[in-house]
Scaffold this active site. Structure first.
Site, PDB file in Angstrom:
ATOM      1  N   ASN A  16     107.692   5.414  34.912  1.00 36.52           N
ATOM      2  CA  ASN A  16     107.440   6.184  33.933  1.00 36.52           C
ATOM      3  C   ASN A  16     106.369   5.736  33.036  1.00 36.52           C
ATOM      4  OD1 ASN A  16     109.220   8.792  34.088  1.00 36.52           O
ATOM      5  ND2 ASN A  16     110.587   7.156  34.457  1.00 36.52           N
ATOM      6  N   ASN A 109     112.827   9.137  24.542  1.00 37.43           N
ATOM      7  CA  ASN A 109     113.798   8.532  25.641  1.00 37.43           C
ATOM      8  C   ASN A 109     113.576   9.528  26.839  1.00 37.43           C
ATOM      9  OD1 ASN A 109     115.314   6.501  27.133  1.00 37.43           O
ATOM     10  ND2 ASN A 109     117.002   7.814  27.090  1.00 37.43           N
ATOM     11  N   HIS A 111     115.514  10.360  30.156  1.00 32.92           N
ATOM     12  CA  HIS A 111     117.247  10.108  30.702  1.00 32.92           C
ATOM     13  C   HIS A 111     117.345  10.995  32.433  1.00 32.92           C
ATOM     14  CE1 HIS A 111     121.146   9.022  31.487  1.00 32.92           C
ATOM     15  NE2 HIS A 111     121.501  10.170  31.688  1.00 32.92           N
ATOM     16  N   GLU A 174     110.173  12.251  40.331  1.00 32.38           N
ATOM     17  CA  GLU A 174     108.913  13.106  40.457  1.00 32.38           C
ATOM     18  C   GLU A 174     108.920  13.931  39.089  1.00 32.38           C
ATOM     19  OE1 GLU A 174     108.120  14.056  44.607  1.00 32.38           O
ATOM     20  OE2 GLU A 174     107.192  15.773  43.747  1.00 32.38           O
ATOM     21  N   GLU A 176     110.378  13.503  36.487  1.00 33.54           N
ATOM     22  CA  GLU A 176     110.188  12.662  35.375  1.00 33.54           C
ATOM     23  C   GLU A 176     108.994  12.291  34.979  1.00 33.54           C
ATOM     24  OE1 GLU A 176     112.897   9.112  34.923  1.00 33.54           O
ATOM     25  OE2 GLU A 176     114.280   9.624  36.288  1.00 33.54           O
TER      26      GLU A 176
HETATM   27  C1  GAR Z   1     114.083   6.234  35.080  1.00 36.29           C
HETATM   28  O1  GAR Z   1     114.568   7.244  36.122  1.00 36.29           O
HETATM   29  C2  GAR Z   1     114.636   6.688  33.769  1.00 36.29           C
HETATM   30  O2  GAR Z   1     115.014   7.779  33.420  1.00 36.29           O
HETATM   31  C3  GAR Z   1     115.989   5.793  33.661  1.00 36.29           C
HETATM   32  O3  GAR Z   1     115.683   4.426  34.180  1.00 36.29           O
HETATM   33  C4  GAR Z   1     114.532   4.900  35.116  1.00 36.29           C
HETATM   34  C5  GAR Z   1     113.378   3.868  35.000  1.00 36.29           C
HETATM   35  O4  GAR Z   1     112.535   3.702  36.007  1.00 36.29           O
HETATM   36  N1  GAR Z   1     116.384   5.526  32.206  1.00 36.29           N
HETATM   37  C6  GAR Z   1     117.687   5.489  31.972  1.00 36.29           C
HETATM   38  O5  GAR Z   1     118.464   5.695  32.801  1.00 36.29           O
HETATM   39  C7  GAR Z   1     118.014   5.640  30.415  1.00 36.29           C
HETATM   40  N2  GAR Z   1     119.526   5.887  30.027  1.00 36.29           N
HETATM   41  P1  GAR Z   1     110.925   3.323  35.826  1.00 36.29           P
HETATM   42  O6  GAR Z   1     111.326   1.939  35.441  1.00 36.29           O
HETATM   43  O7  GAR Z   1     110.635   3.378  37.162  1.00 36.29           O
HETATM   44  O8  GAR Z   1     110.238   4.329  34.678  1.00 36.29           O
END
Ligand code: GAR
Length: 230
Positions: A16, A109, A111, A174, A176
């Site tokens: 992200n 944030n 999620h 994807e 996200e």
């Molecule tokens: C993502 O899927 C995000 O939505 C989740 O952690 C992942 C991080 O991936 N966040 C949570 O679960 C927060 N409660 P990334 O490091 O590749 O962005």
């Protein structure tokens, strides 16, 4: 016009973060990443930040006596960098009311579920276990309760017949990557203000647009047809 300075807080892979880095490359995008901060020195996302020439900082929670001291360290680092908006992107620390109040409505944030369903971890496994047909992700303002706070935007994806947590998770991820930059833009442009703990809705989705499962439009022989289907 001057761009809004954001910090991206990570604990891991940073995909992200990468989506936000890519969005910020666009001249028209109203934000710039002034700091990438991780609570873990070995977070892979730090490498992505370095590759993009961004300022990085590790604030290791284990080096602090307690949560309050860690958050005071965070607060100081963010202030020093002149940060205006904080984006949590896989930052796996719960923030206390002290920090949340100090940065109220300036921390967002992402999620991996359609909140308020499936707060916490293992959201894709739990979505499959619950048998939902539609899953997705949410960007929201942060409050001190875990995975709660006014919703800025959501993206839905279908759950497919042969999905496992990994295929479903990849589809959500994807989504996200498209949702986060879009929501951050709204926040930075002042189009996602909180009123009575809600963000008034925007956008051009029409009332007739629906996500259906099972589909009433492309049913196969074995599908249950809704009453009004031919
Ligand atoms: C993502 O899927 C995000 O939505 C989740 O952690 C992942 C991080 O991936 N966040 C949570 O679960 C927060 N409660 P990334 O490091 O590749 O962005």
């Amino acid at each position: 016009m001057a761009k809004t300075k954001i910090a991206v807080l990570i604990s891991g892979r940073g995909s992200n973060l990468q989506a936000l880095i890519d969005a910020c490359k666009n001249e028209e995008y109203p934000a710039e990443i002034a700091l990438v901060l991780s609570n873990k020195a070995d977070a892979a996302g730090l490498e992505r930040a370095a590759d993009a020439g961004l300022e990085t900082l590790v604030v290791d929670h284990k080096a602090y006596e307690d949560r309050e001291a860690f958050e005071a360290g965070l607060d100081k680092a963010l202030k020093n960098a002149g940060i205006q908006i904080v984006c949590l992107a896989g930052f796996m620390r719960i923030l206390t009311p002290w920090f949340v109040d100090r940065w109220r409505d300036r921390v967002i944030n992402i999620h991996p579920s359609l909140l308020p369903a499936f707060k916490g971890v293992h959201t894709h496994e739990r979505a499959l276990e619950a048998g939902v047909r539609i899953h997705g992700c949410t960007v929201h303002y942060v409050r001190s309760e875990m995975d709660a706070g006014p919703i800025i935007g959501q993206a839905a994806v279908p759950v497919l017949k042969d999905d496992d947590a990994s295929t479903l998770g990849a589809r959500v991820l994807e989504a996200e990557h498209r949702l986060y930059p879009a929501c951050l833009r709204l926040v930075v442009e002042g189009k996602a203000r909180v009123a009575s703990e809600h963000v008034p809705m925007r956008g051009s989705v029409e009332a007739g647009q629906r996500l259906f499962n099972p589909s009433p439009f492309r049913s196969t022989q074995n599908d249950v047809k809704p009453d009004n289907a031919a």
